[in-house]
Design a protein around this motif. Sequence first.
Motif, PDB file in Angstrom:
ATOM      1  N   UNK A   1       0.842  -1.191   0.000  1.00 47.94           N
ATOM      2  CA  UNK A   1       0.000   0.000   0.000  1.00 47.94           C
ATOM      3  C   UNK A   1       0.881   1.247   0.000  1.00 47.94           C
ATOM      4  N   UNK A   2       0.300   2.385  -0.406  1.00 47.34           N
ATOM      5  CA  UNK A   2       1.067   3.632  -0.499  1.00 47.34           C
ATOM      6  C   UNK A   2       1.692   4.031   0.836  1.00 47.34           C
ATOM      7  N   UNK A   3       0.954   4.017   1.955  1.00 45.61           N
ATOM      8  CA  UNK A   3       1.569   4.437   3.228  1.00 45.61           C
ATOM      9  C   UNK A   3       2.791   3.604   3.606  1.00 45.61           C
ATOM     10  N   UNK A   4       2.685   2.274   3.456  1.00 50.26           N
ATOM     11  CA  UNK A   4       3.792   1.408   3.848  1.00 50.26           C
ATOM     12  C   UNK A   4       4.995   1.577   2.925  1.00 50.26           C
ATOM     13  N   UNK A   5       4.734   1.666   1.625  1.00 44.15           N
ATOM     14  CA  UNK A   5       5.825   1.815   0.662  1.00 44.15           C
ATOM     15  C   UNK A   5       6.550   3.142   0.858  1.00 44.15           C
ATOM     16  N   UNK A   6       5.785   4.214   0.998  1.00 42.24           N
ATOM     17  CA  UNK A   6       6.426   5.525   1.145  1.00 42.24           C
ATOM     18  C   UNK A   6       7.159   5.643   2.479  1.00 42.24           C
ATOM     19  N   UNK A   7       6.589   5.050   3.526  1.00 43.31           N
ATOM     20  CA  UNK A   7       7.282   5.066   4.815  1.00 43.31           C
ATOM     21  C   UNK A   7       8.599   4.302   4.723  1.00 43.31           C
ATOM     22  N   UNK A   8       8.597   3.180   4.007  1.00 42.32           N
ATOM     23  CA  UNK A   8       9.838   2.410   3.823  1.00 42.32           C
ATOM     24  C   UNK A   8      10.845   3.208   3.015  1.00 42.32           C
ATOM     25  N   UNK A   9      10.401   3.920   2.004  1.00 40.57           N
ATOM     26  CA  UNK A   9      11.304   4.764   1.213  1.00 40.57           C
ATOM     27  C   UNK A   9      11.965   5.814   2.093  1.00 40.57           C
ATOM     28  N   UNK A  10      11.193   6.406   2.997  1.00 41.93           N
ATOM     29  CA  UNK A  10      11.748   7.421   3.901  1.00 41.93           C
ATOM     30  C   UNK A  10      12.752   6.794   4.852  1.00 41.93           C
ATOM     31  N   UNK A  11      12.404   5.629   5.401  1.00 39.46           N
ATOM     32  CA  UNK A  11      13.318   4.949   6.325  1.00 39.46           C
ATOM     33  C   UNK A  11      14.641   4.613   5.644  1.00 39.46           C
ATOM     34  N   UNK A  12      14.576   4.079   4.427  1.00 40.99           N
ATOM     35  CA  UNK A  12      15.796   3.737   3.687  1.00 40.99           C
ATOM     36  C   UNK A  12      16.609   4.984   3.347  1.00 40.99           C
ATOM     37  N   UNK A  13      15.914   6.069   3.000  1.00 41.80           N
ATOM     38  CA  UNK A  13      16.610   7.314   2.667  1.00 41.80           C
ATOM     39  C   UNK A  13      17.364   7.860   3.874  1.00 41.80           C
ATOM     40  N   UNK A  14      16.727   7.795   5.054  1.00 40.85           N
ATOM     41  CA  UNK A  14      17.366   8.301   6.271  1.00 40.85           C
ATOM     42  C   UNK A  14      18.507   7.394   6.718  1.00 40.85           C
ATOM     43  N   UNK A  15      18.368   6.093   6.468  1.00 41.69           N
ATOM     44  CA  UNK A  15      19.399   5.146   6.910  1.00 41.69           C
ATOM     45  C   UNK A  15      20.568   5.041   5.938  1.00 41.69           C
ATOM     46  N   UNK A  16      20.275   5.075   4.641  1.00 42.63           N
ATOM     47  CA  UNK A  16      21.300   4.826   3.614  1.00 42.63           C
ATOM     48  C   UNK A  16      21.725   6.081   2.850  1.00 42.63           C
ATOM     49  N   UNK A  17      20.972   7.156   2.982  1.00 37.13           N
ATOM     50  CA  UNK A  17      21.262   8.362   2.224  1.00 37.13           C
ATOM     51  C   UNK A  17      20.198   8.643   1.183  1.00 37.13           C
ATOM     52  N   UNK A  18      20.082   9.888   0.829  1.00 32.67           N
ATOM     53  CA  UNK A  18      19.045  10.304  -0.116  1.00 32.67           C
ATOM     54  C   UNK A  18      19.392   9.888  -1.544  1.00 32.67           C
ATOM     55  N   UNK A  19      18.356   9.552  -2.295  1.00 29.81           N
ATOM     56  CA  UNK A  19      18.509   9.183  -3.704  1.00 29.81           C
ATOM     57  C   UNK A  19      17.573  10.050  -4.537  1.00 29.81           C
ATOM     58  N   UNK A  20      17.682   9.995  -5.857  1.00 32.99           N
ATOM     59  CA  UNK A  20      16.760  10.780  -6.697  1.00 32.99           C
ATOM     60  C   UNK A  20      15.290  10.420  -6.498  1.00 32.99           C
TER      61      UNK A  20
END
Length: 208
Positions: A1-20
Amino acid sequence: SVPLVTQKMIELSLAKGMSPMSPIGFVYFGSFISKRGDLSSGYRYVKVALSLLDKVGKESAGEVISIATQVKIFVEPIQAALEYHNDGYTASMVAGDVSNALLNTTLKDACMYVAGVKLQTMREEYNKSERLAKENNHFIHLVLIKQVQRDVLRLIGSDEEVTIPEEEKLIASNNSVLKSYCFRNAHISFMFRSYDDAKEYVLKFYEC
């Protein structure tokens, strides 16, 4: 679902660094929580998404701006906020992303009612959007544009007919087009004081 996917994207961005693609995660999450009633937090997330575009690249700028602007219009003066869709359109066209260019123009056109834009100006803007949709064979956007264009012409008092050959087929097969059809008919019925029709279309809208 959109909430879970976008939350995971944010978590990965904060943990691994920002991407395009990080701005997409932030903007959709901001849009989601705004719809859930937390407009203040949602507004902060979409502002983060917009600020990231200058840091990680603007590959997704058209999409990010289109979603962010739909949150910003509930916080900032709508007449000014709607102009951001012009930036989204330009960014999309630079990237060759006609779909999000049309999304920005369609969203801007649809919000012109509440922004107090003159009906004749709206008519001219819809004609431009219609040409863009036709040139690129984007039938869903064309139907959505012409649905609102039909309402504008009725409010102006024009006898001009708006034919939408693709509408019936798309209403039967595409839920977003069906919802738009019900919303537009509910709106125009209410404007012309056909309250029973307006109620019927509102009920159909919520059944979609």
